[in-house]
Design a protein around this motif. Sequence first.
Motif, PDB file in Angstrom:
ATOM      1  N   LEU A 181       0.813  -1.215   0.000  1.00 33.97           N
ATOM      2  CA  LEU A 181       0.000   0.000   0.000  1.00 33.97           C
ATOM      3  C   LEU A 181       0.847   1.267   0.000  1.00 33.97           C
ATOM      4  O   LEU A 181       0.435   2.299  -0.538  1.00 33.97           O
ATOM      5  N   ALA A 182       2.036   1.196   0.618  1.00 34.00           N
ATOM      6  CA  ALA A 182       2.857   2.398   0.803  1.00 34.00           C
ATOM      7  C   ALA A 182       3.765   2.701  -0.374  1.00 34.00           C
ATOM      8  O   ALA A 182       4.433   3.730  -0.390  1.00 34.00           O
ATOM      9  N   GLY A 183       3.818   1.804  -1.360  1.00 32.21           N
ATOM     10  CA  GLY A 183       4.595   2.083  -2.561  1.00 32.21           C
ATOM     11  C   GLY A 183       6.059   1.684  -2.490  1.00 32.21           C
ATOM     12  O   GLY A 183       6.898   2.281  -3.176  1.00 32.21           O
ATOM     13  N   VAL A 184       6.387   0.674  -1.698  1.00 33.13           N
ATOM     14  CA  VAL A 184       7.761   0.176  -1.646  1.00 33.13           C
ATOM     15  C   VAL A 184       8.112  -0.493  -2.970  1.00 33.13           C
ATOM     16  O   VAL A 184       7.317  -1.247  -3.531  1.00 33.13           O
ATOM     17  N   THR A 185       9.303  -0.208  -3.473  1.00 29.47           N
ATOM     18  CA  THR A 185       9.712  -0.705  -4.791  1.00 29.47           C
ATOM     19  C   THR A 185      10.200  -2.147  -4.742  1.00 29.47           C
ATOM     20  O   THR A 185       9.773  -2.992  -5.534  1.00 29.47           O
ATOM     21  N   ARG A 186      11.143  -2.428  -3.835  1.00 29.66           N
ATOM     22  CA  ARG A 186      11.705  -3.771  -3.711  1.00 29.66           C
ATOM     23  C   ARG A 186      11.871  -4.099  -2.225  1.00 29.66           C
ATOM     24  O   ARG A 186      12.121  -3.209  -1.408  1.00 29.66           O
ATOM     25  N   ILE A 187      11.760  -5.395  -1.902  1.00 29.47           N
ATOM     26  CA  ILE A 187      11.937  -5.846  -0.520  1.00 29.47           C
ATOM     27  C   ILE A 187      12.900  -7.024  -0.496  1.00 29.47           C
ATOM     28  O   ILE A 187      12.783  -7.967  -1.285  1.00 29.47           O
ATOM     29  N   PHE A 188      13.837  -6.956   0.450  1.00 32.06           N
ATOM     30  CA  PHE A 188      14.746  -8.072   0.704  1.00 32.06           C
ATOM     31  C   PHE A 188      14.551  -8.508   2.152  1.00 32.06           C
ATOM     32  O   PHE A 188      14.537  -7.679   3.071  1.00 32.06           O
ATOM     33  N   THR A 189      14.407  -9.816   2.361  1.00 39.25           N
ATOM     34  CA  THR A 189      14.158 -10.333   3.705  1.00 39.25           C
ATOM     35  C   THR A 189      15.485 -10.559   4.428  1.00 39.25           C
ATOM     36  O   THR A 189      15.851 -11.682   4.775  1.00 39.25           O
ATOM     37  N   ILE A 190      16.185  -9.474   4.640  1.00 38.46           N
ATOM     38  CA  ILE A 190      17.455  -9.494   5.358  1.00 38.46           C
ATOM     39  C   ILE A 190      17.392  -8.452   6.469  1.00 38.46           C
ATOM     40  O   ILE A 190      16.650  -7.480   6.378  1.00 38.46           O
ATOM     41  N   GLY A 191      18.148  -8.674   7.518  1.00 37.90           N
ATOM     42  CA  GLY A 191      18.155  -7.733   8.634  1.00 37.90           C
ATOM     43  C   GLY A 191      19.548  -7.569   9.200  1.00 37.90           C
ATOM     44  O   GLY A 191      20.526  -8.079   8.654  1.00 37.90           O
ATOM     45  N   GLY A 192      19.634  -6.876  10.320  1.00 32.51           N
ATOM     46  CA  GLY A 192      20.908  -6.709  10.998  1.00 32.51           C
ATOM     47  C   GLY A 192      21.876  -5.805  10.273  1.00 32.51           C
ATOM     48  O   GLY A 192      21.541  -5.112   9.307  1.00 32.51           O
ATOM     49  N   ALA A 193      23.123  -5.841  10.742  1.00 36.86           N
ATOM     50  CA  ALA A 193      24.161  -4.994  10.175  1.00 36.86           C
ATOM     51  C   ALA A 193      24.406  -5.309   8.708  1.00 36.86           C
ATOM     52  O   ALA A 193      24.749  -4.424   7.915  1.00 36.86           O
ATOM     53  N   GLN A 194      24.217  -6.576   8.308  1.00 33.09           N
ATOM     54  CA  GLN A 194      24.457  -6.936   6.912  1.00 33.09           C
ATOM     55  C   GLN A 194      23.455  -6.270   5.980  1.00 33.09           C
ATOM     56  O   GLN A 194      23.781  -5.927   4.837  1.00 33.09           O
ATOM     57  N   ALA A 195      22.235  -6.052   6.457  1.00 34.09           N
ATOM     58  CA  ALA A 195      21.233  -5.368   5.639  1.00 34.09           C
ATOM     59  C   ALA A 195      21.589  -3.899   5.469  1.00 34.09           C
ATOM     60  O   ALA A 195      21.464  -3.336   4.374  1.00 34.09           O
ATOM     61  N   VAL A 196      22.034  -3.266   6.549  1.00 38.49           N
ATOM     62  CA  VAL A 196      22.457  -1.862   6.476  1.00 38.49           C
ATOM     63  C   VAL A 196      23.656  -1.731   5.532  1.00 38.49           C
ATOM     64  O   VAL A 196      23.730  -0.799   4.715  1.00 38.49           O
ATOM     65  N   ALA A 197      24.585  -2.673   5.627  1.00 35.57           N
ATOM     66  CA  ALA A 197      25.759  -2.649   4.750  1.00 35.57           C
ATOM     67  C   ALA A 197      25.360  -2.778   3.291  1.00 35.57           C
ATOM     68  O   ALA A 197      25.876  -2.073   2.411  1.00 35.57           O
ATOM     69  N   ALA A 198      24.423  -3.694   3.004  1.00 37.74           N
ATOM     70  CA  ALA A 198      23.982  -3.888   1.625  1.00 37.74           C
ATOM     71  C   ALA A 198      23.370  -2.613   1.064  1.00 37.74           C
ATOM     72  O   ALA A 198      23.622  -2.228  -0.083  1.00 37.74           O
ATOM     73  N   LEU A 199      22.567  -1.933   1.882  1.00 38.49           N
ATOM     74  CA  LEU A 199      21.948  -0.688   1.439  1.00 38.49           C
ATOM     75  C   LEU A 199      22.985   0.412   1.242  1.00 38.49           C
ATOM     76  O   LEU A 199      22.895   1.205   0.301  1.00 38.49           O
ATOM     77  N   ALA A 200      23.947   0.475   2.138  1.00 39.26           N
ATOM     78  CA  ALA A 200      24.925   1.563   2.088  1.00 39.26           C
ATOM     79  C   ALA A 200      25.915   1.402   0.945  1.00 39.26           C
ATOM     80  O   ALA A 200      26.219   2.372   0.236  1.00 39.26           O
ATOM     81  N   PHE A 201      26.419   0.184   0.743  1.00 44.52           N
ATOM     82  CA  PHE A 201      27.480  -0.031  -0.244  1.00 44.52           C
ATOM     83  C   PHE A 201      26.969  -0.609  -1.558  1.00 44.52           C
ATOM     84  O   PHE A 201      27.627  -0.499  -2.593  1.00 44.52           O
ATOM     85  N   GLY A 202      25.789  -1.248  -1.500  1.00 43.00           N
ATOM     86  CA  GLY A 202      25.283  -1.943  -2.664  1.00 43.00           C
ATOM     87  C   GLY A 202      25.956  -3.292  -2.833  1.00 43.00           C
ATOM     88  O   GLY A 202      27.089  -3.504  -2.399  1.00 43.00           O
TER      89      GLY A 202
END
Length: 435
Positions: A181-202
């Motif tokens: 409903l909110a218009g999210v483009t893509r979702i990955f079922t990952i969490g923790g520091a590794q998820a933040v790293a993936a978002l930050a560095f690609g």
Amino acid sequence: MTTVRKLSAAQPDFAQQLQQLLSFDATLSPEIEQRVAAILADVKHRGDAAVVEYTNRFDKLSATSMADLEVTQTDLKAAYERLPTKEQNALKTACERVRKYHEHQKQPSWQYEDEDGTLLGQQITPLDRVGIYVPGGTAAYPSSVIMNAIPAHVAGVPEIIMVSPLRGGAEQDRVMAAAWLAGVTRIFTIGGAQAVAALAFGTETVPAVDKITGPGNAYVAAAKRQVFGQVGIDMVAGPSEILVICDGHTNPDWVAIDLFSQAEHDEVAQAILLCPDADYIAKVEASIEKLLPGMPRADIIRASLGNRGALIQVADLDEACEIANQIAPEHLELSVADPHQLVSKIRHAGAIFMGAYTSESLGDYCAGPNHVLPTARSARFSSPLGVYDFQKRSSLICVSADGAHQLGQIADTLATGEGLPAHALAARLRVRAEA
């Protein structure tokens, strides 16, 4: 019995007691910081492989690639359709209200022209891509999806990448439905520091973003702190807080439950009441004792109230406002007969809930304003998450020939004074020769 400290603003040492009450040891754990730094470096170096490895290790999964950890738009729609109609309608209404509120935060680009024809202005543009972190695992928070994704969507951000350790079931369906409903483009079922790293560095699969928003545990908070500069972040949130200013006329059960609403978050959350009526404070204390045993999270509430809660008697509502400005709470309830008269005296608060019928929980879910708020007294200089957090501003300068002549002489003088001759010459070259 629940032990909630009772204080009086008339006590000679009240200022010291208040300072002790507000103090919170936010010392960073060296162990967590080191572990997070290692995870960030590994994900930056190995990309998808590292993300999959950490996700399998920490979340006890058996993914073979990032393809196993991405949720499709079809999956989101199916999750929404699985929900009971009542829940679908509640999510839709919450999204509509939050969207309507945030539409009012949009600001247009602007410009004006000086007398000499020089054009000056500001161009406002959305970020290209943002990442939102939504906690998951043992609990699910569709409200976090709504509050982070919708202002980004309203701001015009074309790509909203969400990460969350979703693990299936009805609770996770609510999160995915909210994302739909909110218009999210893509979702990955990952969490923790590794998820933040993936978002930050690609990585090979997860696109790098420009800003990361959303709450998380100590590892997520540490990761956000460490990647700041590589990307923007919203804030590193502290424990939840509520401050209630009451004139003594609200149902004491209502106030007790409102204090519980933040105390139930965790044992270091803070719930405080300010009231000039000692008899009313006693009634709230009695309501706490009466209602607490029936609360499912009673142990957490009891610990929170005992650790950092307080019932404080003040001289009058003016003094209550002065103390509230010192506290600069995340949530401030003005449970008084005339909140409109009192609100002008409040300078520092994340969100202000006006009147006895305005419970803090309505703001958490569906009133409209954002529930991502500054904590730990940062409301003195910070604001709620909003559309403006997903936009940036560029200055516009278009100098006319006449403007270059006038401004060039000023810039020449100032640059020369600062010892920057190239700056001075660049300005001087555009100054017309005098006849």
